[in-house]
Design an enzyme around this catalytic site. Structure first.
Site, PDB file in Angstrom:
ATOM      1  N   LYS A 227      12.273 -56.442  -5.146  1.00 62.67           N
ATOM      2  CA  LYS A 227      11.200 -56.366  -6.140  1.00 62.67           C
ATOM      3  C   LYS A 227      10.642 -54.997  -6.215  1.00 62.67           C
ATOM      4  CE  LYS A 227       6.864 -57.947  -5.349  1.00 62.67           C
ATOM      5  NZ  LYS A 227       5.707 -57.134  -5.402  1.00 62.67           N
ATOM      6  N   ASN A 228      10.102 -54.613  -4.856  1.00 60.96           N
ATOM      7  CA  ASN A 228       9.327 -53.223  -4.835  1.00 60.96           C
ATOM      8  C   ASN A 228      10.230 -52.000  -5.176  1.00 60.96           C
ATOM      9  OD1 ASN A 228       7.103 -54.665  -4.787  1.00 60.96           O
ATOM     10  ND2 ASN A 228       6.767 -54.331  -2.413  1.00 60.96           N
TER      11      ASN A 228
ATOM     12  N   ASP B  26       3.448 -56.199   4.349  1.00 60.54           N
ATOM     13  CA  ASP B  26       3.815 -57.474   3.718  1.00 60.54           C
ATOM     14  C   ASP B  26       4.366 -58.357   4.600  1.00 60.54           C
ATOM     15  OD1 ASP B  26       2.917 -56.070   1.589  1.00 60.54           O
ATOM     16  OD2 ASP B  26       4.824 -55.269   0.863  1.00 60.54           O
TER      17      ASP B  26
ATOM     18  N   CYS C 208      -8.688 -56.402  -6.367  1.00 60.73           N
ATOM     19  CA  CYS C 208      -7.494 -57.100  -5.604  1.00 60.73           C
ATOM     20  C   CYS C 208      -7.937 -57.658  -4.367  1.00 60.73           C
ATOM     21  CB  CYS C 208      -6.683 -55.533  -5.249  1.00 60.73           C
ATOM     22  SG  CYS C 208      -4.827 -56.231  -4.610  1.00 60.73           S
TER      23      CYS C 208
ATOM     24  N   ARG D  62      -8.024 -50.956  -3.520  1.00 62.61           N
ATOM     25  CA  ARG D  62      -6.656 -50.144  -3.654  1.00 62.61           C
ATOM     26  C   ARG D  62      -6.801 -49.210  -4.740  1.00 62.61           C
ATOM     27  NH1 ARG D  62      -1.901 -54.615  -4.384  1.00 62.61           N
ATOM     28  NH2 ARG D  62      -0.795 -52.813  -4.102  1.00 62.61           N
TER      29      ARG D  62
ATOM     30  N   ARG E 225       5.646 -64.282  -7.908  1.00 64.11           N
ATOM     31  CA  ARG E 225       5.658 -63.149  -8.175  1.00 64.11           C
ATOM     32  C   ARG E 225       6.715 -62.150  -7.414  1.00 64.11           C
ATOM     33  NH1 ARG E 225       0.405 -59.979  -6.983  1.00 64.11           N
ATOM     34  NH2 ARG E 225       1.812 -58.518  -7.663  1.00 64.11           N
TER      35      ARG E 225
HETATM   36  C1  EPZ Z   1       3.278 -50.903  -2.231  1.00 64.71           C
HETATM   37  O1  EPZ Z   1       2.004 -51.048  -2.877  1.00 64.71           O
HETATM   38  C2  EPZ Z   1       3.880 -52.519  -2.382  1.00 64.71           C
HETATM   39  N1  EPZ Z   1       3.927 -52.650  -3.672  1.00 64.71           N
HETATM   40  C3  EPZ Z   1       2.759 -53.315  -1.619  1.00 64.71           C
HETATM   41  O2  EPZ Z   1       3.561 -54.585  -1.581  1.00 64.71           O
HETATM   42  C4  EPZ Z   1       2.560 -52.865  -0.159  1.00 64.71           C
HETATM   43  O3  EPZ Z   1       2.098 -53.834   0.685  1.00 64.71           O
HETATM   44  C5  EPZ Z   1       2.443 -51.472   0.017  1.00 64.71           C
HETATM   45  O4  EPZ Z   1       3.146 -50.546  -0.772  1.00 64.71           O
HETATM   46  C6  EPZ Z   1       2.405 -50.901   1.580  1.00 64.71           C
HETATM   47  O5  EPZ Z   1       3.497 -51.068   1.788  1.00 64.71           O
HETATM   48  C7  EPZ Z   1       4.682 -52.260  -4.489  1.00 64.71           C
HETATM   49  O6  EPZ Z   1       5.806 -51.651  -4.129  1.00 64.71           O
HETATM   50  C8  EPZ Z   1       4.957 -52.686  -6.041  1.00 64.71           C
HETATM   51  P1  EPZ Z   1       0.160 -48.057  -1.267  1.00 64.71           P
HETATM   52  P2  EPZ Z   1       1.165 -49.653  -2.989  1.00 64.71           P
HETATM   53  O7  EPZ Z   1      -0.238 -46.889  -2.160  1.00 64.71           O
HETATM   54  O8  EPZ Z   1       2.335 -48.412  -3.259  1.00 64.71           O
HETATM   55  C9  EPZ Z   1      -4.244 -46.606   0.253  1.00 64.71           C
HETATM   56  C10 EPZ Z   1       3.472 -56.895  -1.961  1.00 64.71           C
HETATM   57  O9  EPZ Z   1       3.088 -57.976  -1.580  1.00 64.71           O
HETATM   58  N2  EPZ Z   1      -4.217 -45.752  -1.051  1.00 64.71           N
HETATM   59  O10 EPZ Z   1       1.299 -47.412  -0.224  1.00 64.71           O
HETATM   60  O11 EPZ Z   1       0.089 -49.874  -4.072  1.00 64.71           O
HETATM   61  C11 EPZ Z   1      -3.905 -47.921  -0.159  1.00 64.71           C
HETATM   62  O12 EPZ Z   1      -5.389 -48.621  -0.343  1.00 64.71           O
HETATM   63  C12 EPZ Z   1       2.805 -55.792  -2.502  1.00 64.71           C
HETATM   64  O13 EPZ Z   1       4.995 -56.866  -2.349  1.00 64.71           O
HETATM   65  C13 EPZ Z   1      -5.404 -44.800  -1.397  1.00 64.71           C
HETATM   66  O14 EPZ Z   1      -6.006 -44.502  -0.507  1.00 64.71           O
HETATM   67  O15 EPZ Z   1       0.619 -49.561  -1.800  1.00 64.71           O
HETATM   68  C14 EPZ Z   1      -3.724 -48.551   1.199  1.00 64.71           C
HETATM   69  O16 EPZ Z   1      -4.533 -48.581   2.201  1.00 64.71           O
HETATM   70  C15 EPZ Z   1       1.381 -55.856  -1.800  1.00 64.71           C
HETATM   71  N3  EPZ Z   1      -5.211 -44.005  -2.529  1.00 64.71           N
HETATM   72  C16 EPZ Z   1      -2.401 -47.416   1.368  1.00 64.71           C
HETATM   73  O17 EPZ Z   1      -2.814 -46.231   0.738  1.00 64.71           O
HETATM   74  C17 EPZ Z   1      -4.156 -44.314  -3.426  1.00 64.71           C
HETATM   75  O18 EPZ Z   1      -4.273 -43.692  -4.295  1.00 64.71           O
HETATM   76  C18 EPZ Z   1      -1.073 -47.657   1.107  1.00 64.71           C
HETATM   77  O19 EPZ Z   1      -1.034 -48.241  -0.227  1.00 64.71           O
HETATM   78  C19 EPZ Z   1      -3.061 -45.018  -3.251  1.00 64.71           C
HETATM   79  C20 EPZ Z   1      -3.303 -45.921  -1.859  1.00 64.71           C
END
Ligand code: EPZ
Length: 423
Positions: A22-23, A308, A117, A122, A400
């Site tokens: 999915k991701n 995850d 969220c 996030r 989802r």
């Molecule tokens: C991706 O989310 C995945 N979603 C998530 O999977 C997964 O948990 C996550 O990566 C981490 O591996 C998809 O790919 C659709 P991040 P993403 O930006 O890209 C912080 C699932 O269950 N951050 O890598 O949104 C954030 O708060 C989902 O399938 C900032 O600070 O995650 C977190 O602590 C849930 N500022 C860390 O970075 C930003 O602008 C990593 O988040 C963006 C993120």
């Protein structure tokens, strides 16, 4: 709202076919917006998040549909709009991936801010930093991100954040930078396999991306992108969930269509716990038997242990005698499953972002509430081993991200069924 009913106590045996990731599928779908014409994406899982993305595409004027069981055809010639409204973005945060793609294709985008969220804060500051680094003008207005640029211009952009790299921000920047003038270097890029998959798809479209999978990605911008055909990588989180299910049920299963090299940290941890795992080209065999040992886990960006799979691993560790410690470093508040697991008889306490699991207790079935996608999976896994009946409510979360989970677990011998709302 449908629920899932599980009668615990059967060992999983047999084979399971892992779906496409999915991701990886979601950003690759966004990538297909970058060029007019017909892209073909294979091994796309039929999941609620994918259908939400298709709704966004419809809103944009893009024609996209499944042409067989798992092949998606996207025709981005007819794109007319460049906005993603709140009603769609609030259903799925990954909608924000259209931001970079719309900037690359149209030079402007109006995308709703995703809002709250359940797995904790996030922020999207890194997504915006990426676009600003390409000299786009970015403003917030009425709950929307409004971005525009007469021309995107490449540069060196550092994307490291407080919690490490960001998968989504790296992807958004990639999606915009492939169309920017000149060279873009992303420093502190996320190294997840899904980032590599997106880069490979973009290169198939004629882009020039190198270094994906390392923290430094270089992109030579190009105006010559064309549609492409591509096959999505297997879902490493779905695969990890079935490996954990094998351990929790005490069974033996073979996973097909899987990339063991995307699961190193997970396989290593499960071996430490006591699961016997053998890897072959495209398949993994997992067998339980013998005593299980507690472990300490810290979730980290790839190649560390994935956040995850934290909830599912916690469910397993509840059944492993001894004390295990789980530290959540990616989403420090991602523990909504903890009180629900305790309702099943687990003994887990939380101190900040550290969960201490006193394992070895016999779980007993009860009604529980799913709060998010991976938490739902953890509760289903706990139900596989809990004595009696477990009912997991609000399973739309599961829809989802897990394709046909009830059918796949049934085929492995689990006593599990979906109860329709009106039944
Ligand atoms: C991706 O989310 C995945 N979603 C998530 O999977 C997964 O948990 C996550 O990566 C981490 O591996 C998809 O790919 C659709 P991040 P993403 O930006 O890209 C912080 C699932 O269950 N951050 O890598 O949104 C954030 O708060 C989902 O399938 C900032 O600070 O995650 C977190 O602590 C849930 N500022 C860390 O970075 C930003 O602008 C990593 O988040 C963006 C993120």
């Amino acid at each position: 709202m449908d629920s899932i009913e599980i009668k615990g106590g059967t060992k999983l045996e047999g084979e399971v076919l892992i779906s496409g990731a999915k991701n990886a599928a979601l950003p690759i779908m966004a990538g297909a917006l970058l060029a007019p014409g017909r892209s073909i994406i294979r091994r796309v899982p039929r999941l609620r998040d994918i259908f939400t993305m298709l709704q966004i595409f419809r809103h944009l004027g893009v024609r996209a549909k499944f042409v067989d069981e798992d092949t998606l055809e996207i025709n981005a010639s007819t794109i007319t709009d460049c906005s993603a409204p709140y009603e769609l973005v609030r259903k799925m945060r990954a909608s924000i991936l259209v931001l970079g793609a719309l900037m690359g294709r149209m030079g402007r985008a109006l995308v709703s801010l995703p809002g709250g969220c359940v797995i904790g804060p996030r922020p999207i500051d890194l997504h915006l930093k990426g676009l600003k680094g390409l000299k786009a003008q970015v403003e917030m207005e009425h709950g929307y991100i409004k971005a525009s640029a007469p021309e995107l211009i490449g540069g060196e952009i550092y994307l490291g954040g407080r919690f490490g790299s960001s998968v989504g921000a790296t992807m958004n920047l990639l999606l915009a930078a492939v169309k920017a003038r000149g060279t873009t270097t992303i420093v502190g890029a996320a190294c997840e396999p899904e980032v590599i998959d997106l880069a490979r798809f973009l290169n198939r479209m004629g882009a020039h991306v190198s270094g994906a999978g390392s923290p430094r990605i270089t992109i030579e911008g190009s105006n010559e992108l064309h549609p492409a055909e591509y096959t999505i990588i297997p879902d490493r989180i779905e695969a990890g969930t079935y490996l954990i299910a094998t351990a929790i049920s005490g069974g033996a299963i073979i996973l097909r269509n899987v990339r063991a090299d995307h699961l190193d940290a997970v396989i290593e941890t499960l071996r430490e716990i006591g699961l016997k795992i053998t890897k072959e080209e495209g398949s993994i065999t997992a067998r339980s038997g013998g005593p299980l040992s507690p472990v300490d886990i810290t979730t980290l960006p790839y190649p560390g242990f994935p956040t995850d799979l934290q909830a599912q691993m916690m469910a397993l560790l509840c059944t492993v005698p001894g004390i295990s410690v789980i530290v959540e470093k990616v989403y420090p508040e991602r523990f909504m499953h903890l009180p629900e697991l305790n309702r099943l008889g687990a003994e887990i306490s939380l101190e900040g972002a550290t969960a201490v699991v006193r394992g070895g207790c016999r779980l007993s079935g009860a009604p529980v509430m799913a709060s998010d996608l991976r938490a739902s999976a953890a509760l289903v896994l706990a139900g596989l081993v809990a004595k009696g009946k477990t009912t997991v409510r609000r399973v739309y979360h599961l829809d989802r991200g897990y394709e046909r989970m009830v059918e796949k677990l049934t085929a492995l011998g689990a006593r599990i069924k979906r109860i329709k709302e009106d039944a």
